[in-house]
Design an enzyme around this catalytic site. Structure first.
Site, PDB file in Angstrom:
ATOM      1  N   TYR A   1      36.747  21.755  56.235  1.00 29.26           N
ATOM      2  CA  TYR A   1      35.889  22.128  57.551  1.00 29.26           C
ATOM      3  C   TYR A   1      36.678  21.280  58.676  1.00 29.26           C
ATOM      4  O   TYR A   1      37.162  20.384  58.701  1.00 29.26           O
ATOM      5  CB  TYR A   1      34.488  21.595  57.472  1.00 29.26           C
ATOM      6  CG  TYR A   1      34.365  20.183  57.449  1.00 29.26           C
ATOM      7  CD1 TYR A   1      34.048  19.472  59.025  1.00 29.26           C
ATOM      8  CD2 TYR A   1      34.275  19.451  56.579  1.00 29.26           C
ATOM      9  CE1 TYR A   1      33.843  18.014  58.983  1.00 29.26           C
ATOM     10  CE2 TYR A   1      34.039  18.051  56.815  1.00 29.26           C
ATOM     11  CZ  TYR A   1      33.910  17.392  57.852  1.00 29.26           C
ATOM     12  OH  TYR A   1      33.577  16.005  57.732  1.00 29.26           O
TER      13      TYR A   1
ATOM     14  N   PHE B   1      35.845  17.079  66.950  1.00 32.19           N
ATOM     15  CA  PHE B   1      35.171  15.769  66.695  1.00 32.19           C
ATOM     16  C   PHE B   1      35.106  15.432  65.528  1.00 32.19           C
ATOM     17  O   PHE B   1      35.045  14.246  64.796  1.00 32.19           O
ATOM     18  CB  PHE B   1      33.809  15.820  67.234  1.00 32.19           C
ATOM     19  CG  PHE B   1      32.804  17.099  66.454  1.00 32.19           C
ATOM     20  CD1 PHE B   1      32.356  16.781  65.147  1.00 32.19           C
ATOM     21  CD2 PHE B   1      32.710  18.232  67.214  1.00 32.19           C
ATOM     22  CE1 PHE B   1      31.515  17.544  64.649  1.00 32.19           C
ATOM     23  CE2 PHE B   1      32.021  19.119  66.460  1.00 32.19           C
ATOM     24  CZ  PHE B   1      31.205  18.983  65.212  1.00 32.19           C
ATOM     25  N   ASP B   2      35.635  16.067  64.384  1.00 31.58           N
ATOM     26  CA  ASP B   2      35.679  15.966  62.945  1.00 31.58           C
ATOM     27  C   ASP B   2      36.624  17.085  62.098  1.00 31.58           C
ATOM     28  O   ASP B   2      36.472  17.817  62.361  1.00 31.58           O
ATOM     29  CB  ASP B   2      34.349  15.574  62.287  1.00 31.58           C
ATOM     30  CG  ASP B   2      34.187  15.077  61.117  1.00 31.58           C
ATOM     31  OD1 ASP B   2      35.305  14.395  60.426  1.00 31.58           O
ATOM     32  OD2 ASP B   2      33.275  15.016  60.277  1.00 31.58           O
TER      33      ASP B   2
ATOM     34  N   ILE C   1      23.661  18.957  57.961  1.00 37.44           N
ATOM     35  CA  ILE C   1      23.039  19.735  59.166  1.00 37.44           C
ATOM     36  C   ILE C   1      22.169  21.267  58.399  1.00 37.44           C
ATOM     37  O   ILE C   1      23.132  21.745  57.572  1.00 37.44           O
ATOM     38  CB  ILE C   1      23.908  19.922  60.333  1.00 37.44           C
ATOM     39  CG1 ILE C   1      24.846  20.693  60.011  1.00 37.44           C
ATOM     40  CG2 ILE C   1      24.071  18.421  60.794  1.00 37.44           C
ATOM     41  CD1 ILE C   1      25.764  21.053  61.062  1.00 37.44           C
TER      42      ILE C   1
ATOM     43  N   TYR D   1      22.770  18.804  65.497  1.00 34.66           N
ATOM     44  CA  TYR D   1      22.191  17.407  65.924  1.00 34.66           C
ATOM     45  C   TYR D   1      21.181  17.136  66.737  1.00 34.66           C
ATOM     46  O   TYR D   1      21.009  16.083  67.316  1.00 34.66           O
ATOM     47  CB  TYR D   1      23.608  16.565  66.208  1.00 34.66           C
ATOM     48  CG  TYR D   1      24.643  16.612  65.154  1.00 34.66           C
ATOM     49  CD1 TYR D   1      24.454  15.528  63.880  1.00 34.66           C
ATOM     50  CD2 TYR D   1      25.724  17.313  65.102  1.00 34.66           C
ATOM     51  CE1 TYR D   1      25.344  15.564  62.866  1.00 34.66           C
ATOM     52  CE2 TYR D   1      26.734  17.441  63.694  1.00 34.66           C
ATOM     53  CZ  TYR D   1      26.383  16.694  63.023  1.00 34.66           C
ATOM     54  OH  TYR D   1      27.496  16.339  61.796  1.00 34.66           O
TER      55      TYR D   1
ATOM     56  N   PHE E   1      31.876  25.155  63.550  1.00 33.83           N
ATOM     57  CA  PHE E   1      32.659  24.682  62.368  1.00 33.83           C
ATOM     58  C   PHE E   1      33.610  25.650  61.939  1.00 33.83           C
ATOM     59  O   PHE E   1      32.816  26.864  61.740  1.00 33.83           O
ATOM     60  CB  PHE E   1      31.516  24.112  61.314  1.00 33.83           C
ATOM     61  CG  PHE E   1      30.911  23.015  61.564  1.00 33.83           C
ATOM     62  CD1 PHE E   1      31.702  21.842  61.254  1.00 33.83           C
ATOM     63  CD2 PHE E   1      29.642  22.672  62.015  1.00 33.83           C
ATOM     64  CE1 PHE E   1      31.229  20.587  61.285  1.00 33.83           C
ATOM     65  CE2 PHE E   1      29.294  21.247  62.293  1.00 33.83           C
ATOM     66  CZ  PHE E   1      29.958  20.139  61.734  1.00 33.83           C
TER      67      PHE E   1
END
Length: 454
Positions: free
Chosen positions: A55, A65-66, A85, A111, A128
């Site tokens: 991902y 962010f990731d 999530i 979140y 995502f």
């Protein structure tokens, strides 16, 4: 001041278009899915499956962010278990293997109002890109040996699950190589399945289910009908089985901590009789399960006195002795020995415990220790003819073992002797050659001296 994702959108600061199919159950637009690359096949992951993905997570303005790709390591989790999530549990459940998709996730599916500082701001809608590589069913065995794999078709409605002794109502459909061999609605107690023609794996499967759950279980031979198969159902030895099971309802058996002493003693007496009936029918596994319940209920009872203390001790002793006998029948001598040891802790000179421990030790080829137990039985109970016969048999096995050891050691020593003899012979040859060379040198020197004199 940090702006929320919605404020950024209204200001035109986002770079990722908000588009895709609404895949939320409520159709509230909380998760939008856009397929970037189609997957293969028709099968989708089920609740409880372990999924493996890559991902990349960004904010709506494209800020990363990731990323699992940056770490060069796939991410795995169990679907619908609340490990990720909500948007992921919903989105990944709609994917096929090989599929690459985009999930736009509103804060209530991501979140929330708190965000995930410092990288994800409060009330952020996030994006995502997810690629699904594989998924596999949940291994529900204690040893995680892959013997029973569950695929949940319909989730249950509670976290409570049946335990040993629970009364259950189920619908089952058993198949092997595509052929339905068993299709029934049943009501029974966990522990009684074998008498209904159910393999052990089915009861283990039911004990992992929630009320209202429907699931498909792949059961390997170890938990199925083993190498013997089932003549009744026409199942060959070593066959893997599939069971589709629905747990309609169940009534959980009381746990030890839920019962008072009187209830434990009463229930112990009931299951003891039940175990004895199973034993008489040759159902040793089922019998052992009943006796183990007695041990678990009474082993931690303390502070008893009078009649209750006597009754509890009698029931525990009987349970250990009967478990030892069950394990002897099941050809598990080590477990039989353990229960004999526990029985002897309660009654040091118990005839049955000493005799059965002797049988267990004999089964493990520990003939001298077995003989000692049988001799102890004879010392305490001289009329025990079976113990006398077992002493004779142990002596015979001990002699046979000594003869075998003697032969093995004799052959070993002979090999050592032959090896040493060979070494000596080689050493002798080496010395002879050295002496011969020495003589030749000496003779040469003599000849040279003779020639010089001449």
């Amino acid at each position: 001041m940090t702006m929320t994702a919605e404020e950024q959108t209204s200001e035109g600061q986002h770079t990722i278009p908000i588009e895709g199919e609404d895949i939320t159950p409520k159709k509230d637009g909380g998760v939008l899915k856009l397929i970037r690359r189609e997957g293969t096949g028709t099968e989708l992951p089920m609740a409880g499956d372990k999924v493996f993905v890559h991902y990349v997570g960004t904010l709506l303005d494209g800020t990363l962010f990731d990323s699992s790709r940056d770490r060069e390591e796939k991410f795995s989790f169990e679907l619908s278990k609340g490990q990720v999530i909500k948007a992921w549990d919903i989105g990944v459940a709609t994917m096929k293997v090989g599929e690459l998709c985009q999930l736009i996730c509103k804060p209530e599916y991501a979140y929330g109002s708190a965000g995930s500082p410092p990288k994800i701001p409060p009330s952020a809608t996030i994006v995502f890109e997810v690629e699904l590589f594989e998924f596999r069913g949940e291994d529900i065995t204690e040893d995680e040996d892959g013997g029973i794999i569950r695929r949940i078709i319909t989730k249950g409605g509670s976290y409570s699950k049946p335990n040993e002794g629970s009364s259950v109502e189920v619908t089952i459909e058993g198949t092997c190589d595509g052929r339905v061999f068993d299709e029934r609605e049943l009501k029974f107690e966990i522990g009684d399945g074998e008498s209904l023609g159910l393999p052990a794996g089915v009861e283990k499967a039911i004990m992992a289910m929630e009320q209202g759950e429907e699931a498909l279980f792949h059961i390997k031979p170890k938990y199925g009908f083993g190498n013997a198969g089932s003549e009744k159902y026409g199942i060959p030895g070593g066959a893997t089985l599939q069971y589709r099971i629905t747990l309609t309802a169940f009534e959980k058996a009381k746990e030890s901590w839920e019962m008072n002493t009187s209830e434990k003693l009463e229930q112990s007496g009931i299951v003891k009789e039940k175990g004895t009936q199973y034993f008489k029918e040759g159902k040793y596994k089922q019998a052992s399960m009943q006796y183990k319940r007695i041990v678990s209920w009474l082993m931690h009872e303390s502070g008893l006195s009078g009649e209750d203390e006597t009754k509890a001790k009698t029931l525990q002793l009987a349970a250990h002795l009967n478990l030892a006998m069950c394990y002897l029948k099941l050809q598990e001598p080590k477990l039989a020995q353990e229960h004999c040891d526990k029985a002897l802790e309660m009654d040091l000179s118990n005839e049955k415990a000493l005799f059965r421990r002797g049988e267990a030790l004999f089964g493990m080829n520990e003939f001298e220790r077995a003989r000692d137990d049988f001799q102890r039985v004879l010392q305490l109970y001289p009329a025990n003819k079976a113990a006398k016969s077992q002493v004779v048999l142990c002596q015979k096995r001990i002699r046979e073992q000594h003869e075998k050891d003697k032969l093995i050691y004799g052959q070993m020593f002979q090999k050592f002797a032959e090896r040493d003899s060979k070494k000596e012979a080689q050493k002798g040859k080496g010395e002879s050659k050295v002496n011969s060379n020495k003589m030749e040198v000496e003779n040469g020197e003599t000849e040279v001296a003779s020639e010089a004199k001449a």
